[in-house]
Design a protein around this motif. Structure first.
Motif, PDB file in Angstrom:
ATOM      1  N   ILE A 179      55.193 133.030 -19.723  1.00  0.00           N
ATOM      2  CA  ILE A 179      56.408 132.234 -19.923  1.00  0.00           C
ATOM      3  C   ILE A 179      57.081 132.642 -21.234  1.00  0.00           C
ATOM      4  N   ALA A 197      60.311 134.372 -20.162  1.00  0.00           N
ATOM      5  CA  ALA A 197      61.322 133.316 -20.073  1.00  0.00           C
ATOM      6  C   ALA A 197      61.959 133.060 -21.429  1.00  0.00           C
ATOM      7  N   PRO A 229      62.722 132.362 -14.911  1.00  0.00           N
ATOM      8  CA  PRO A 229      62.666 130.938 -15.277  1.00  0.00           C
ATOM      9  C   PRO A 229      61.260 130.531 -15.731  1.00  0.00           C
ATOM     10  N   SER A 230      61.190 129.515 -16.587  1.00  0.00           N
ATOM     11  CA  SER A 230      59.899 129.094 -17.123  1.00  0.00           C
ATOM     12  C   SER A 230      59.243 128.022 -16.257  1.00  0.00           C
ATOM     13  N   PHE A 231      60.001 127.354 -15.417  1.00  0.00           N
ATOM     14  CA  PHE A 231      59.389 126.294 -14.620  1.00  0.00           C
ATOM     15  C   PHE A 231      60.126 126.132 -13.296  1.00  0.00           C
TER      16      PHE A 231
END
Lengths: 515, 325
Positions: free
Chosen positions: B151, B155, B162-164
């Protein structure tokens, strides 16, 4: 398919010259329901304060101000309160708000199925006087009643009946859990539990809106490291909370910053006052005032704030934070860090070599709770106390405390009414079915029990504050609890976003300003 | 043959029942749901009433029996936290986990086999050694850390991925898929790598050692003597013979990919059943925990049953009612 269509239509909107301001924010906990009466918890009530409204509401400074009621006055000599309702208010579906909705919301929120029914314990009846006047009658004078109902949200009687949601429910699905129809500044556009909740401004809102948001999207992100990453990468505009240890990073990062404030939650130590023995079978030393005083002097609160809280929190002397209504200015001094005095007190109480006991602590409830408890164990060891830390998740913690399975424990308390009477009612009053329900240690003082009704019913503010001062002094003298510090609020935002923090940790969307 | 199958099915059902019993016995240690369900202003009466209505006062085996009786009728109960039917919630969340598991399984298989062959053929090359060393790091770091690391690199620093979350999804009837949108596909990359890395290393090492083994066999030597090209030897003769154990292991690992998804889903806020389970534990949402554990054990038992039956189909010696012998 709707989500896909929504995606393409927002993409189309973004292409237009008119600025669409989508505000994205993330929090640890998803509000578990959209029903404003079903659950009494900060994530739910805080979120729904943007969608539903009460008769009164709290401003930026927590003061009570008019919302759906424009005025209120006591009836007679403490028989209740008369509320004058705002005219021309409509719900999101267009139906009009009137006194019948207040009566309906009272019946709904005070029903057996509602978690918020304790707010209405003193209410004997609600009477509709005319379309825009409501009398709320109480069994005893309730000078602070308007303050206690700031989160009692109004629901449309017609909407609830049409959708079979006349009552909140726990064991069946209910329309109001996933849908909302309030009068608030924002409407619920879509709701996917645990995934995403979308709000849009309500064009017909009675108030002035200057937030500039055209769409607000809430996503729960449980893992705090992921939430920080989402903020740093610009995927969200705001996160609540920022972990204490990441605050400096978020500040140092270009384009993001931390907003710091103080939550109304006081972290304290509680004791087994009425136990015969400790968990290890020895005689219970905490029944002795000097032992409790020794603990208070042995804990170095400034050091905890410096290391575990990185300077973000404030020390606490009472069960409520300074600035809370009813706070006793005369009793603002907390016990000084003084290991010598602690050792002397222990010797005087007959424990010159200390003693061994267990310290119960949560590890997933308060900010850095377990590390704070570990620090306390070390500090108590320096005055000769042999403390075994028993840290556990909160879901195991409350049952243990209720079963009296503890010697000393950590507790955080946020006064729901934002008044000093609240912790006395729940934590200090002699333990019973309705009062003292969180008084796990069994502290009991007849004078406190006598002062509580005065705090609840005294109309004269000076006499009421005198009762507050006396109670605060007794609690300190008896060392019923050792208040440690007030928990900080740390929110992370990207540059260009300004937010207002309220000590109850509610995030009010209409106070957001986007540049 | 039929009696063998029946006996195995019977054993599987027994395993399921025992898993359920153990699960229900454990729920008491997860905590008490009433405190999280009721707010801080609850009275002792509220607590008692709720315990009564949820059936928490009953001994755990009675609670288990009640659960089984309702489960057999297709009713998995109502989630304590969300107040919605558990079956509906799980059906909503399952596609996310299955898609993630499928992609990371494919990732593990493809890269595992390619790297395995490569490191076997170029045994002493620099690249092969680098891959082996990196894979050792990958397999010794905990999933959680790998996820956070990815991440922060992809990210936060590079801002490529995307991180999530799962991106935009398209609903196809009751199945929601992330395969049909760009953001959905992009969102799959980091979680799939995180989840599949361990399995990839496992497959890679398996392929490598099998391949090295096979390369020493006589028929490979003869193939070389016949003057066949390296490519034909490696891929037509050697690889084919290495794949049998790989397929067995991959099949068995599929179950653990789904079960291990819990950590990956938590790190990436991936809306699958693993994240649902973590939520359920924190809230002591017993109906959801019970349904999830039963789902996972049904899956494991089913995979094992299928593997066992396949062995029987392949190996006549296992047929006990046998005309074969």
């Amino acid at each position: 398919m709707t989500r896909f269509l929504l995606f393409t239509s927002t993409a189309a909107l973004l292409a237009l010259p008119a600025a669409a301001e989508t505000f994205r924010w993330a929090g640890t906990t998803d509000p578990q329901t959209m029903d404003p009466h079903a659950v009494n918890s900060t994530p739910v009530l805080g979120f729904l304060n943007n969608v539903y409204e009460g008769l009164v509401r709290r401003g930026r400074d927590m003061a009570i101000e008019p919302s759906l009621a424009t005025a209120w006055e006591p009836i007679g000599d403490g028989a209740g309160w008369r509320f004058t309702l705002r005219e021309g208010v409509t719900f999101h579906d267009g139906s009009e708000f009137n006194a019948e909705d207040v009566l309906f919301s009272y019946r709904r929120a005070s029903s057996e199925e509602a978690d918020v029914r304790s707010w209405f314990a003193p209410v004997s009846d609600v009477v509709v006087v005319d379309e825009h006047t409501v009398d709320i009658l109480t069994s005893s004078p309730q000078p602070l009643f308007p303050d206690s109902i700031a989160n009692w949200m109004m629901m449309d009687a017609g909407w609830a009946e049409a959708n079979g949601a006349e009552l909140p429910s726990r064991d069946t699905e209910n329309f109001a859990m996933r849908n909302a129809n309030g009068t608030g500044a924002f409407m619920l556009e879509s709701r996917q539990p645990d995934l995403e909740t979308v709000l849009v401004p309500f064009e017909g809102w009675w108030g002035e809106a200057d937030h500039g948001i055209t769409e607000a999207i809430f996503t729960p992100i449980q893992n705090s490291a992921t939430a920080v990453a989402a903020l740093l990468s610009g995927e969200v505009d705001m996160i609540n909370p920022v972990p204490v240890q990441d605050a400096e990073r978020v500040d140092a990062n270009e384009g993001t910053r931390v907003i710091r404030g103080i939550e109304s939650r006081v972290i304290m130590l509680g004791f087994a006052h009425d136990h015969e023995t400790l968990r290890n079978g020895a005689e219970n030393p905490f029944a002795d005032l000097r032992v409790r005083q020794a603990v208070a002097h042995a804990v170095n609160v400034p050091a905890i704030l410096q290391t575990n809280m990185r300077g973000s929190a404030e020390p606490a002397a009472q069960l409520v934070a300074a600035g809370t209504s009813g706070y006793s200015d005369a009793n603002g001094e907390r016990p000084a860090y003084d290991p010598e005095a602690a050792r002397a007190l222990l010797a005087e109480a007959g424990y010159p070599d200390g003693f061994a006991f267990d310290f119960s602590c949560t590890n997933d409830r308060y900010l850095n709770d377990e590390s704070v408890c570990q620090a306390i164990v070390g500090m108590l060891a320096q005055v000769g106390l042999d403390v075994t830390l028993d840290a556990m998740p909160v879901s195991n913690y409350w049952p243990q405390l209720r079963e009296d399975n503890f010697d000393m424990y950590l507790l955080g308390w946020s006064p729901g009414t934002f008044d000093a009477e609240h912790p006395i009612r729940f934590l200090v009053h002699t333990s019973g079915d309705r009062l003292g329900t969180w008084n796990f240690g069994g502290y009991s003082n007849p004078r406190i029990d006598a002062l509580l009704p005065v705090m609840q019913s005294e109309i004269d503010p000076v006499a009421r504050q005198a009762a507050m001062d006396e109670a605060a002094a007794i609690i300190q003298d008896d060392m019923a609890y050792v208040p440690l510090y007030v928990q900080p609020l740390l929110w992370g935002v990207r540059d260009g976003v300004s937010v207002t923090q309220r000590p109850d940790d509610f995030f009010i969307l209409r106070w957001v300003e986007l540049e | 043959m039929l009696s063998y199958i029946l006996r195995r099915v019977f054993q599987s059902v027994l395993v399921l029942l025992v898993v359920g019993l153990v699960a229900f016995a454990m729920f008491r240690f997860v905590g008490d749901p009433v405190d999280t369900m009721l707010g801080q202003e609850r009275t002792m009466q509220d607590i008692e009433r709720l315990r009564e209505s949820l059936g928490l006062n009953k001994p755990f085996f009675i609670q288990y029996w009640d659960f089984l009786v309702r489960a057999v009728q297709g009713d998995l109960g109502i989630s304590y936290r969300q107040g919605r039917p558990v079956a509906e919630i799980i059906a909503e969340r399952l596609p996310a986990t299955l898609e993630l598991a499928a992609v990371s399984g494919a990732f593990a298989l493809i890269f595992g086999i390619v790297f395995g062959i490569f490191t076997a053929i170029r045994r002493d090359g620099f690249a092969a050694n680098a891959i082996m060393t990196l894979s050792l790091i990958g397999v010794s770091l905990p999933t959680f850390l790998i996820g956070i690391l990815l991440i922060y690199v992809f990210a936060v620093e590079l801002r490529w991925l995307p991180s999530f979350g799962r991106g935009d999804v398209v609903d196809l009837g009751w199945w929601s898929t992330g395969f049909l949108t760009q953001s959905g596909l992009v969102a799959l990359i980091l979680p799939s790598i995180t989840l599949g890395l361990y399995q990839m290393t496992l497959i890679m090492r398996l392929v490598r050692s099998e391949m090295l083994e096979v390369m020493r066999q006589d028929y490979i030597r003869f193939a070389r003597a016949r003057g066949l090209k390296d490519r034909a030897i490696h891929f037509r003769h050697a690889l084919k013979n290495t794949l049998v154990p790989v397929i067995t292991v991959t099949g068995l690992q599929l179950g653990s990919i789904i079960a291990f998804a819990i950590i990956t889903e938590t790190v990436f806020q991936w809306p699958g059943v693993g994240l649902l389970f973590i939520n359920a534990i924190q809230f002591v949402d017993i109906p959801v925990m019970a349904a999830y554990l039963m789902l996972i054990s049904v899956m494991f038992v089913a995979i094992n049953l299928i593997v066992d039956l396949l062995y029987v189909a392949i190996d006549p010696r296992l047929r006990t009612d046998g005309k074969g012998a």
